[in-house]
Design a protein around this motif. Structure first.
Motif, PDB file in Angstrom:
ATOM      1  N   ARG A   1       0.840  -1.205   0.000  1.00 19.61           N
ATOM      2  CA  ARG A   1       0.000   0.000   0.000  1.00 19.61           C
ATOM      3  C   ARG A   1       0.873   1.253   0.000  1.00 19.61           C
ATOM      4  O   ARG A   1       0.562   2.246  -0.666  1.00 19.61           O
ATOM      5  CB  ARG A   1      -0.911   0.007   1.232  1.00 19.61           C
ATOM      6  N   MET A   2       1.958   1.225   0.771  1.00 19.67           N
ATOM      7  CA  MET A   2       2.858   2.381   0.822  1.00 19.67           C
ATOM      8  C   MET A   2       3.434   2.696  -0.551  1.00 19.67           C
ATOM      9  O   MET A   2       3.690   3.856  -0.883  1.00 19.67           O
ATOM     10  CB  MET A   2       4.000   2.114   1.808  1.00 19.67           C
ATOM     11  N   ALA A   3       3.641   1.637  -1.357  1.00 21.82           N
ATOM     12  CA  ALA A   3       4.259   1.820  -2.672  1.00 21.82           C
ATOM     13  C   ALA A   3       3.285   2.347  -3.711  1.00 21.82           C
ATOM     14  O   ALA A   3       3.708   2.811  -4.782  1.00 21.82           O
ATOM     15  CB  ALA A   3       4.845   0.490  -3.154  1.00 21.82           C
ATOM     16  N   GLU A   4       1.974   2.313  -3.429  1.00 20.90           N
ATOM     17  CA  GLU A   4       1.001   2.752  -4.431  1.00 20.90           C
ATOM     18  C   GLU A   4       1.116   4.237  -4.765  1.00 20.90           C
ATOM     19  O   GLU A   4       0.677   4.670  -5.832  1.00 20.90           O
ATOM     20  CB  GLU A   4      -0.419   2.414  -3.967  1.00 20.90           C
TER      21      GLU A   4
ATOM     22  N   LYS B   1      -8.871  -4.172   4.313  1.00 22.23           N
ATOM     23  CA  LYS B   1      -7.687  -3.942   5.130  1.00 22.23           C
ATOM     24  C   LYS B   1      -6.491  -4.707   4.571  1.00 22.23           C
ATOM     25  O   LYS B   1      -6.599  -5.890   4.299  1.00 22.23           O
ATOM     26  CB  LYS B   1      -7.940  -4.404   6.570  1.00 22.23           C
ATOM     27  N   PRO B   2      -5.341  -4.050   4.403  1.00 19.22           N
ATOM     28  CA  PRO B   2      -4.136  -4.789   4.030  1.00 19.22           C
ATOM     29  C   PRO B   2      -3.579  -5.571   5.222  1.00 19.22           C
ATOM     30  O   PRO B   2      -3.860  -5.248   6.381  1.00 19.22           O
ATOM     31  CB  PRO B   2      -3.168  -3.687   3.595  1.00 19.22           C
ATOM     32  N   PHE B   3      -2.794  -6.596   4.950  1.00 16.80           N
ATOM     33  CA  PHE B   3      -2.157  -7.365   6.020  1.00 16.80           C
ATOM     34  C   PHE B   3      -1.126  -6.504   6.738  1.00 16.80           C
ATOM     35  O   PHE B   3      -0.380  -5.742   6.106  1.00 16.80           O
ATOM     36  CB  PHE B   3      -1.447  -8.598   5.446  1.00 16.80           C
TER      37      PHE B   3
ATOM     38  N   HIS C   1      -2.601  -4.063  -9.083  1.00 16.12           N
ATOM     39  CA  HIS C   1      -2.405  -5.422  -9.600  1.00 16.12           C
ATOM     40  C   HIS C   1      -0.952  -5.636 -10.013  1.00 16.12           C
ATOM     41  O   HIS C   1      -0.381  -6.718  -9.794  1.00 16.12           O
ATOM     42  CB  HIS C   1      -3.331  -5.672 -10.794  1.00 16.12           C
ATOM     43  N   LYS C   2      -0.349  -4.616 -10.594  1.00 15.49           N
ATOM     44  CA  LYS C   2       1.047  -4.711 -11.009  1.00 15.49           C
ATOM     45  C   LYS C   2       1.964  -4.915  -9.807  1.00 15.49           C
ATOM     46  O   LYS C   2       2.896  -5.736  -9.847  1.00 15.49           O
ATOM     47  CB  LYS C   2       1.426  -3.440 -11.769  1.00 15.49           C
ATOM     48  N   LEU C   3       1.693  -4.196  -8.726  1.00 13.95           N
ATOM     49  CA  LEU C   3       2.511  -4.336  -7.524  1.00 13.95           C
ATOM     50  C   LEU C   3       2.390  -5.724  -6.922  1.00 13.95           C
ATOM     51  O   LEU C   3       3.319  -6.224  -6.280  1.00 13.95           O
ATOM     52  CB  LEU C   3       2.101  -3.282  -6.484  1.00 13.95           C
TER      53      LEU C   3
END
Length: 460
Positions: free
Chosen positions: A105-108, A148-150, A340-342
């Motif tokens: 998520r941080m990389a988005e 929620k992300p893990f 999706h790419k990440l």
């Protein structure tokens, strides 16, 4: 670097046309709030309908993703935590998760990094801020996802290579409290973030406070920028359709010159009025408005030169700075194409670290639709993490991050003080060695076992 680097970047200022709009929005009230009074055992819980329709509370409450038996069980577990910070306090069921880690998520935010390339190349200091502020706004479309992300495992990492020329590495550096650190860089900018989320559970909603420090450096000018984002509220966690709102001010300050952008994220008003809207100004170091900015964080951002009253200058037009790319239709997790790419192994770099989020077995199982296996793998990883903590304590060891160092800096934020980590440069050396190697060219990343562990050879 001048003394203005020590100044706080929080705050706002200015007047004029767009500020009067923001002031008017503040008086609208918020989305329709309803108390759940007709459901036995849940009296007083608040259900908030962002569309502001006329459904009664009971009907809206039953429109969420939970089955009744799951909802009842979850509420029995959670009601005792009302008012508490639940960031890592409780174990949550995978039914509310998306197949992505918080590090991913941080990389988005990297998706629209061309905006920072433009900011770096721009000679106008106010347009430079407008481009940079639009980059930070662009991330809020992804942040509206309701899954929620893990939570990352201590030592977990995530890598992105060569998106807009950017190399990015994130690492989980603390488990209690949970802290994530990231560093991204290309020929135009460096981006560093230390993040420690703080939450407050309110029953059917949770307030999320972005305790963190963000530093952006544009390489051409050498100017340093600091971000203070608005808090976020996740509504209808248990009853009703879950949705996210981030009302408040985003303040991006040029610490080198004192110029700043102050953008107001409108709260969701009656019948959804104002939802997603963002308005504000770029100010000179003398607090004079120079550029007005307006748009929606799920659509686009535009700007226009303005006078000292904040009104558009005659003979000028709105200029679009950024437009949100189309997303996949009917996507289960509301992912963008970039998300999706990440998540894809197709974009995993050569020599992928075994600690990478893509390799998490619970994440991978959920992505494949196996919720039972995802839940069991999540429990196994969490127990292994607890076992490692016991080992560290027994051996009087400490966890040491691999790619970041803890500094002596303590940064004040509107929501508490923060210890700051910095990139130590070792990942750059690591990648250079990997890229020069021919031995790993044909390696299958899916065959790598997930291992963020400090003691990988210890039996579980």
């Amino acid at each position: 670097m001048g003394s203005k680097e020590d100044q706080s970047s929080a705050g706002g200022g200015g007047g004029g046309f767009f500020s009067s709009i923001a002031a008017g929005v503040r008086s609208w009230g918020t989305a329709v709030h309803k108390s759940v009074n007709g459901l036995m055992g849940y009296e007083g819980l608040e259900v908030i309908n962002p569309e502001g329709g006329n459904e009664d509370a009971e009907a809206e409450a039953l429109r969420g993703r939970w089955k009744q038996e799951d909802r009842d069980s979850y509420w029995k577990m959670m009601h005792k935590y009302i008012g508490a910070d639940v960031t890592s306090l409780v174990t949550l069921p995978v039914i509310i998760f998306e197949p992505m880690s918080m590090l991913q998520r941080m990389a988005e935010i990297l998706e629209y990094s061309e905006l920072l390339n433009k900011a770096d190349e721009c000679d106008d200091p106010y347009m430079r801020l407008a481009y940079a502020a639009s980059w930070f706004v662009s991330n809020y479309y992804a942040l509206q996802r309701t899954w929620k992300p893990f939570n990352p495992i201590l030592g977990e990492t995530f890598e992105v290579i060569n998106h807009c020329g950017v190399t990015f590495i994130a690492e989980q550096v603390s488990h209690h409290p949970p802290m994530s650190v990231g560093h991204g860089e290309n020929e135009h900018f460096t981006y560093d973030i230390t993040s420690k989320l703080k939450t407050k559970f309110l029953g059917n909603s949770v307030d999320v406070y972005p305790v963190g420090r963000t530093r952006l450096v544009l390489k051409k000018s050498g100017h340093v920028f600091d971000l203070v984002p608005p808090p976020t509220k996740v509504n209808n966690l248990i009853f009703g359709r879950t949705w996210v709102d981030s009302p408040g001010e985003l303040v991006l300050t040029n610490l080198t010159t004192g110029e700043k952008a102050v953008l107001y994220f409108h709260p969701c008003g009656w019948f959804g009025q104002g939802r997603f809207e963002v308005d504000g100004y770029v100010y000179s170091s003398e607090e004079e408005p120079k550029v007005l900015m307006t748009g929606k964080f799920n659509e686009s951002m535009s700007c226009q030169p303005c006078d000292l009253e904040g009104e558009p200058l005659p003979g000028t037009e709105l200029k679009e700075l950024w437009r949100c790319l189309p997303s996949p239709a009917n996507d289960k997790y509301q992912y963008t194409h970039f998300a999706h790419k990440l998540n894809s192994f197709d974009t995993a770099p050569k020599g992928l670290l075994p600690s990478d989020s893509r390799l998490r077995p619970d994440r991978f199982a959920l992505e494949k639709g196996d919720m039972s296996k995802s839940g069991s793998e999540k429990s196994r990883l969490e127990e292994k993490q607890r076992a490692e903590k016991r080992m560290r304590e027994a051996r009087n060891d400490k966890f040491t991050p691999r790619w970041f160092n803890l500094t002596e800096d303590i940064t004040p934020t509107p929501w508490g003080d923060l210890e700051v980590y910095e990139f130590n440069g070792k990942y750059t050396e690591h990648r250079a060695q990997i890229e020069s190697s021919t031995a790993l060219t044909d390696a299958d990343p899916t065959a790598i076992e997930f291992s963020p562990w400090q003691y990988p050879d210890e039996s579980e």
